[in-house]
Motif scaffolding. Sequence first.
Motif, PDB file in Angstrom:
ATOM      1  N   UNK A 163      -1.738   9.774  -2.230  1.00 12.52           N
ATOM      2  CA  UNK A 163      -2.979   9.262  -1.636  1.00 12.52           C
ATOM      3  C   UNK A 163      -3.586   8.155  -2.490  1.00 12.52           C
ATOM      4  N   UNK A 164      -3.463   8.254  -3.816  1.00 10.46           N
ATOM      5  CA  UNK A 164      -4.137   7.277  -4.688  1.00 10.46           C
ATOM      6  C   UNK A 164      -3.633   5.853  -4.449  1.00 10.46           C
ATOM      7  N   UNK A 165      -2.344   5.738  -4.051  1.00 16.70           N
ATOM      8  CA  UNK A 165      -1.794   4.387  -3.849  1.00 16.70           C
ATOM      9  C   UNK A 165      -2.393   3.688  -2.625  1.00 16.70           C
ATOM     10  N   UNK A 192       3.507   6.970  -5.097  1.00 17.85           N
ATOM     11  CA  UNK A 192       4.663   6.083  -4.909  1.00 17.85           C
ATOM     12  C   UNK A 192       4.730   5.146  -6.106  1.00 17.85           C
ATOM     13  N   UNK A 193       5.922   4.965  -6.653  1.00 20.48           N
ATOM     14  CA  UNK A 193       6.031   4.093  -7.828  1.00 20.48           C
ATOM     15  C   UNK A 193       6.770   2.808  -7.456  1.00 20.48           C
ATOM     16  N   UNK A 208      -0.676   0.269  -2.600  1.00 21.49           N
ATOM     17  CA  UNK A 208      -0.683  -0.488  -3.848  1.00 21.49           C
ATOM     18  C   UNK A 208       0.424   0.060  -4.748  1.00 21.49           C
ATOM     19  N   UNK A 209       0.754  -0.715  -5.787  1.00 20.47           N
ATOM     20  CA  UNK A 209       1.819  -0.290  -6.688  1.00 20.47           C
ATOM     21  C   UNK A 209       1.242   0.471  -7.876  1.00 20.47           C
ATOM     22  N   UNK A 210       1.804   1.632  -8.152  1.00 19.30           N
ATOM     23  CA  UNK A 210       1.358   2.425  -9.304  1.00 19.30           C
ATOM     24  C   UNK A 210       2.518   2.528 -10.294  1.00 19.30           C
ATOM     25  N   UNK A 211       2.216   2.294 -11.564  1.00 17.62           N
ATOM     26  CA  UNK A 211       3.235   2.437 -12.599  1.00 17.62           C
ATOM     27  C   UNK A 211       2.838   3.629 -13.482  1.00 17.62           C
ATOM     28  N   UNK A 212       3.800   4.194 -14.241  1.00 17.95           N
ATOM     29  CA  UNK A 212       3.448   5.302 -15.137  1.00 17.95           C
ATOM     30  C   UNK A 212       2.364   4.885 -16.131  1.00 17.95           C
ATOM     31  N   UNK A 213       2.428   3.609 -16.595  1.00 20.48           N
ATOM     32  CA  UNK A 213       1.446   3.124 -17.576  1.00 20.48           C
ATOM     33  C   UNK A 213       0.040   3.122 -16.977  1.00 20.48           C
ATOM     34  N   UNK A 214      -0.038   2.656 -15.711  1.00 24.99           N
ATOM     35  CA  UNK A 214      -1.349   2.619 -15.049  1.00 24.99           C
ATOM     36  C   UNK A 214      -1.908   4.023 -14.880  1.00 24.99           C
TER      37      UNK A 214
END
Length: 257
Positions: A163-165, A192-193, A208-214
């Motif tokens: 949901x956060x993406x 989703x990464x 939106x794009x989510x990365x592990x760092x974010x």
Amino acid sequence: MYAKNYTVIDSGKNQKDGLIPVASRWFGSWRLSIDRREYSVVELTDRYDAAAKSWNQTLSRLGVSKAYQSLANSLYGELVAHHRDTELRVLECGAGTAELSRALVALHPNPVQVCAVDISAEMLRQASQEFQNAGLEAELVLSDVRNLPFSDNSQDVVIAAHVLEHLADPRPAIAEMFRVLKPEGLALLCCTRQSFSGKWIQMKWRTHTVTPQLMRAWLDQQGFDRIKQVSIDDQSKLNKFSLAFIAEKSNVAKVAA
Ligand SMILES: C[S@@+](CC[C@H](N)C(=O)[O-])C[C@H]1O[C@@H](n2cnc3c(N)ncnc32)[C@H](O)[C@@H]1O
């Protein structure tokens, strides 16, 4: 319906739409970029309302149901240290059909009170049906995750899967999750990464794009502790496009470095 509560809290109609960066390239001092408008809350609600009936088939087809069982196992492994003998309050945000919550309920020997929050009434209707089929009760609340209608320190576990993406800025939602968690409560966040399959999802659902760092930074900024990335069942397709983190709300306030 089994649902104890079915309340409209905030339709989110006043939220501003965000832009999704799709591609950009520099030409000397010029930058050419292509952005896409994300779905408004109203459009997204309509899309998920339309997808709700076949959502569980979609989850099975993608191997998500199986992967959610393994994520529930990882979460339960962290939980038993503190909550083995207690009744649990679990809040699933952007719950859809709340498959992940039911996987967790199946593991816990004591009663679990599940509350599923979503902006899509049709998703909540399907969730209600699924809980009923499993002989379980759940509270269903139609609300935006950025405005959770729960008191501070009221939940043992908060789950948010995919949901956060959908949010241009997920930080207000993470802040809400932190607020409602009890000290020593746990959050499981799955998104989703950046990946080939992730790109396809981004196109289809305007995420939106989510990365592990974010994700790590957002959790850290919010005050979460014991932040760790957990592996996703590598037999499932979910592994190819998602990432998952578990974090704890510490019972002592985090001091800014
Ligand atoms: C990709 S689905 C995931 C559903 C479920 N968590 C799962 O993993 O099967 C995203 C869900 O988030 C809900 N959603 C999207 N934006 C939301 C928001 N701002 N607040 C609450 N729910 C939201 C959608 O209606 C949809 O049910």
